[in-house]
Enzyme design. Structure first.
Site, PDB file in Angstrom:
ATOM      1  N   GLU A   1      55.886  43.351 -28.474  1.00 26.59           N
ATOM      2  CA  GLU A   1      56.623  43.729 -27.256  1.00 26.59           C
ATOM      3  C   GLU A   1      57.016  45.183 -27.433  1.00 26.59           C
ATOM      4  O   GLU A   1      57.871  45.512 -28.247  1.00 26.59           O
ATOM      5  CB  GLU A   1      57.848  42.824 -27.065  1.00 26.59           C
ATOM      6  CG  GLU A   1      58.445  42.927 -25.674  1.00 26.59           C
ATOM      7  CD  GLU A   1      59.620  43.874 -25.611  1.00 26.59           C
ATOM      8  OE1 GLU A   1      59.399  45.040 -25.176  1.00 26.59           O
ATOM      9  OE2 GLU A   1      60.732  43.488 -25.983  1.00 26.59           O
TER      10      GLU A   1
ATOM     11  N   CYS B   1      63.854  48.599 -23.355  1.00 25.22           N
ATOM     12  CA  CYS B   1      62.426  48.786 -23.102  1.00 25.22           C
ATOM     13  C   CYS B   1      62.059  48.590 -21.642  1.00 25.22           C
ATOM     14  O   CYS B   1      61.078  49.161 -21.164  1.00 25.22           O
ATOM     15  CB  CYS B   1      61.618  47.862 -23.993  1.00 25.22           C
ATOM     16  SG  CYS B   1      62.115  46.128 -23.870  1.00 25.22           S
TER      17      CYS B   1
ATOM     18  N   LYS C   1      63.054  41.791 -40.660  1.00 26.61           N
ATOM     19  CA  LYS C   1      63.383  43.161 -41.044  1.00 26.61           C
ATOM     20  C   LYS C   1      64.073  43.814 -39.854  1.00 26.61           C
ATOM     21  O   LYS C   1      63.437  44.220 -38.894  1.00 26.61           O
ATOM     22  CB  LYS C   1      62.114  43.915 -41.428  1.00 26.61           C
ATOM     23  CG  LYS C   1      62.332  45.056 -42.435  1.00 26.61           C
ATOM     24  CD  LYS C   1      63.199  46.202 -41.955  1.00 26.61           C
ATOM     25  CE  LYS C   1      62.463  47.095 -40.981  1.00 26.61           C
ATOM     26  NZ  LYS C   1      63.331  48.277 -40.586  1.00 26.61           N
TER      27      LYS C   1
END
Length: 493
Positions: A261, A295, A186
């Protein structure tokens, strides 16, 4: 099989990929994906829902229990090598897709080629190297032969973010192909086009029907049903910590295995003996790369007090010299943010920084002149005079914003660097090997880079501590995340 992706990105319709076929959502609903640099419509995409997720999971289960289960490790290895070969042949197309769909500068998306292809080929190499063990017989009665088997965990639900569509797709699907799992991917609704393109290439390479499925849609309508689905054996997710917590709760229904994560607020430490010429561009791009939408952005910059003012001055000058523009321009170094909503969010953090007393050294606002007017562009920004308790020093901004803070000794900076709920990455700049080892051992983060940053190798495990998640991507550890271990004991006498 014909692909729906061969047409230009001109606002035409795309379909999602389920069971080896290009299909629309069962509801018939669609959503738009737009170029963040211009606002232009790139394509309409099916707005998948729980019903579409269900048919994708069924297709994955069918593949898992059908011909795919009979692929030997060497056959999976050959398949991955073929995927890598086709990715290499079509890399310009892949790079352009990332640039148009999420704004990544074309020079950066082209440069990702080495990492992406290397990762696929690493997985290919590991496909034939995964094995169990024979165990010495220590049972009290009789003679036994004991061994372990490594078996695919099953159907994997993979949910990825928008800030690195190609890398995220490879990191989720590559180990599944190596281990014999099947995947329902997705992608983010903000950048769905590259994952669809990659699914097309994988099908061309010979990936069997149902082994790779891509369901487009929002997190609520498609992502949540995937995380909750009772026939999904494992969920792998990259994204925000809040969403990761929701996925973990959703996994309880059938006790799925989960790898997460998540967010970060990574520290970068500049010791007094650091090589400033090297450190300035690396520390800057540790945040400004991908417009701060990463990130592992090293957004908390701790600088030894004796070099603080000089370093911040150099950093601000570097930031002001970066070229901001449309990703398609090969001279662009900093592209747009993914959406108007994300731009407004980052601008809100800039306002908070000023309001809470931080000193603006560079940037600090939106760029909207000329050809940038329709895009989501923010200046590379450097704040100094930042205190640890300020909002910009505590919360993940996901934009091109650096918070610089002085420190006086190593004990102090270790405590401050670790004073965060996150633990994804960290950077250290020093010429002293002893200092590097001491700091690396004490920083609570999954990756620590010394005199470099963003150095991600396919053979190295990557992941977080604390609220940056658990599980690893990359390295041998990554493959084992997709495997179950079975113990077998045979009595011989």
């Amino acid at each position: 099989m014909s692909s729906s992706l061969l047409r230009p990105l001109d606002g035409s319709h795309r379909q999602m990929f389920i069971g080896g076929a290009w299909v629309d959502a069962l509801s018939g609903e669609v959503f738009e994906t737009r170029n963040p640099a211009t606002g232009e419509l790139l394509a309409t995409v099916p707005a998948g829902s729980a019903a579409d997720v269900d048919r994708a999971v069924k297709a994955a289960r069918k593949a898992l229990e059908g011909p795919w289960s009979r692929f030997k490790p060497a056959a999976r290895q050959a398949l991955l090598l073929k995927v890598a070969e086709l990715f290499e042949q079509r890399w310009e197309e892949i790079a352009l897709s990332d640039t148009l769909d999420m704004g990544m500068p074309i020079t950066r998306s082209r440069a990702n080629r080495h990492r992406a292809l290397g990762t696929l080929r690493f997985y290919a190499g590991m496909a034939t190297a995964l094995h169990g063990e024979t165990i010495s017989d220590s049972l009290p009665v009789g003679e036994h032969f004991a061994f372990t088997r490594k078996e695919p965990v099953g159907v994997v639900g993979a949910i990825i973010p928008w800030n690195g569509p190609t890398a995220s797709t490879i990191w989720k699907i590559g180990p599944a192909l190596a281990t014999g799992c099947a995947v329902v991917l997705k992608p983010s609704e903000e950048a769905p086009l590259t994952p669809l393109l990659l699914a097309e290439i994988m099908a061309e390479a010979g990936v069997p029907e149902g082994v790779v499925n891509v369901v487009t849609g929002t997190g609520q309508a498609a992502g949540a049903p995937l995380a909750e689905h009772p026939d999904v054996d494992k969920v792998v997710f990259t994204g925000s910590t809040a969403t990761g917590q929701s996925i973990l709760r959703a996994s309880a229904g059938n006790l799925k295995r989960v790898s997460l994560e998540l967010g970060g607020k990574s520290p970068v430490i500049l010791c007094a003996d650091a090589d400033l010429e090297r450190a300035v561009p690396v520390a800057a791009m540790a945040v400004f790369g991908n417009s701060g939408q990463i990130c592992i952005a090293g957004s908390r910059l701790f600088v030894a007090r004796e070099i603080h003012d000089e370093f911040v001055g150099r950093l601000a000058k570097f930031a002001e010299g970066l070229r901001v523009g449309r990703g398609i321009d090969p001279e662009t170094e900093i592209g747009p943010l993914i959406s108007r909503r994300q731009m407004e969010r980052v601008l809100g953090y800039l306002d908070k920084g000023r309001a809470e007393g931080a000193r603006l050294e560079a940037g600090g606002g939106r760029l909207s002149e000329g050809g940038l007017a329709a895009g989501n562009f923010i200046q590379p920004t450097v704040f100094a005079g930042v205190a640890d308790e300020m909002t910009i020093a505590r919360e993940e901004i996901f934009g091109p914003v650096i918070s610089a803070m002085p420190f006086d000794d190593l004990e102090e900076v270790v405590a401050r660097a670790n004073a965060t709920p996150y633990g994804l990455a960290a950077g250290i700049f020093t010429r002293d090997l002893s200092t590097a080892h001491r700091l690396a051992a004490r920083i609570k983060a999954g990756s620590v880079w010394v005199n470099t940053y963003h150095a991600i190798d396919p053979a190295l495990p990557f992941g977080g501590y604390k609220m940056s998640g658990f599980g690893r991507e990359g390295g041998v550890d990554h493959l084992y995340e997709y495997l179950n271990t079975k113990s077998v004991v045979i009595r011989l006498d």
